[in-house]
Design an enzyme around this catalytic site. Structure first.
Site, mmCIF file in Angstrom:
data_model
loop_
_atom_site.group_PDB
_atom_site.id
_atom_site.type_symbol
_atom_site.label_atom_id
_atom_site.label_comp_id
_atom_site.label_asym_id
_atom_site.label_seq_id
_atom_site.Cartn_x
_atom_site.Cartn_y
_atom_site.Cartn_z
ATOM 1 N N HIS A 154 0.840 -1.195 0.000
ATOM 2 C CA HIS A 154 0.000 0.000 0.000
ATOM 3 C C HIS A 154 0.880 1.251 0.000
ATOM 4 O O HIS A 154 2.084 1.173 0.180
ATOM 5 C CB HIS A 154 -0.828 0.065 1.293
ATOM 6 C CG HIS A 154 -1.675 -1.115 1.572
ATOM 7 N ND1 HIS A 154 -3.030 -1.123 1.323
ATOM 8 C CD2 HIS A 154 -1.404 -2.320 2.120
ATOM 9 C CE1 HIS A 154 -3.543 -2.283 1.708
ATOM 10 N NE2 HIS A 154 -2.577 -3.034 2.190
ATOM 11 N N HIS B 101 -2.294 -2.834 -3.569
ATOM 12 C CA HIS B 101 -3.670 -2.530 -3.175
ATOM 13 C C HIS B 101 -4.497 -2.227 -4.429
ATOM 14 O O HIS B 101 -5.659 -2.628 -4.532
ATOM 15 C CB HIS B 101 -3.659 -1.333 -2.218
ATOM 16 C CG HIS B 101 -4.869 -1.250 -1.353
ATOM 17 N ND1 HIS B 101 -5.147 -0.147 -0.595
ATOM 18 C CD2 HIS B 101 -5.880 -2.114 -1.120
ATOM 19 C CE1 HIS B 101 -6.277 -0.348 0.065
ATOM 20 N NE2 HIS B 101 -6.738 -1.529 -0.233
ATOM 21 N N ASP C 257 -3.051 2.732 -5.062
ATOM 22 C CA ASP C 257 -1.731 2.655 -4.444
ATOM 23 C C ASP C 257 -1.062 1.285 -4.604
ATOM 24 O O ASP C 257 -1.754 0.296 -4.739
ATOM 25 C CB ASP C 257 -1.829 3.032 -2.957
ATOM 26 C CG ASP C 257 -2.793 2.155 -2.153
ATOM 27 O OD1 ASP C 257 -3.940 1.992 -2.587
ATOM 28 O OD2 ASP C 257 -2.391 1.655 -1.092
ATOM 29 N N GLU D 230 2.467 -0.750 4.367
ATOM 30 C CA GLU D 230 2.261 0.615 3.867
ATOM 31 C C GLU D 230 3.613 1.270 3.622
ATOM 32 O O GLU D 230 4.511 1.190 4.462
ATOM 33 C CB GLU D 230 1.509 1.466 4.900
ATOM 34 C CG GLU D 230 0.082 1.048 5.148
ATOM 35 C CD GLU D 230 -0.912 1.635 4.156
ATOM 36 O OE1 GLU D 230 -0.484 2.330 3.202
ATOM 37 O OE2 GLU D 230 -2.113 1.401 4.338
#
Length: 193
Positions: A36, A163, A173, A124
């Site tokens: 992500h 993602h 993303d 992330e």
């Protein structure tokens, strides 16, 4: 419970910030990695807003955008900051709430799978679709993936996705700024003899 084994999916190379936004994995399976990107406020880097979001402590008076998202109960297993620092929010043996409504074609099972949080790890990257990611982030991501693969035999380089790929109508993303070829080159140099 006395007989329960402690969870040990905490990476020693990451700073630990515990998120309440997680729960047990239904089967214990970890066979997918979802990459992500996040920046809070959008397009801005640094600060503690991402950590605040993942720990349900986002101050809505700090930025107008925060009022729109403060109600969300989301997390990821790991965050890789712009300087390569890794922050871990959820034990990788637990289910983090990162993928949302999504689906993925599992070539091993020859079927579409949903409820991806059940069997995936979410990482992330501090970034967005258009700002190039930094070398320190790619290096840290590779280190994290090597660690994850060593812990989870079902996870290999063919089971790493974005993602955007698993939620194409909702998410973009980590976006075109993420260099998949460079990442795969770095990863291959670490996992293949």
């Amino acid at each position: 419970m006395e007989n329960e084994q402690p969870l040990d999916g905490w990476w020693e190379s990451a700073r630990k910030v515990v998120s309440p936004n997680c729960d047990p994995r239904p089967t214990g399976e970890v066979s997918l990695l979802v990459i992500h990107a996040i920046s809070l406020p959008p397009g801005q880097f640094s600060g503690n807003a991402i950590e605040a979001l993942f720990t349900n402590q986002l101050a809505v008076d700090k930025h107008p955008f925060f009022a729109e998202i403060a109600h969300l109960r989301v997390s990821a297993h790991l965050l890789i900051r712009r300087d390569g620092e890794c922050v871990q929010f959820v034990d990788t043996d637990q289910r983090a709430w990162h993928a949302g409504r999504s689906n993925w074609w599992d070539a091993r099972q020859l079927s579409w799978r949903r409820a991806l949080n059940d069997f995936s790890v979410g990482i992330e990257l501090e970034g967005n679709d258009v700002t190039p990611y930094r070398k320190a982030q790619y290096d840290a991501l590779v280190e994290a993936v090597v660690w994850l693969m060593a812990r989870n035999p079902q996870l290999d380089s063919s089971r790493i996705t974005s993602h955007a790929h698993v939620a194409p109508l909702r998410k973009t993303d980590p976006g075109p700024a993420f260099d998949w070829a460079y990442f795969q080159q770095l990863l291959t140099s670490r996992v293949e003899p």
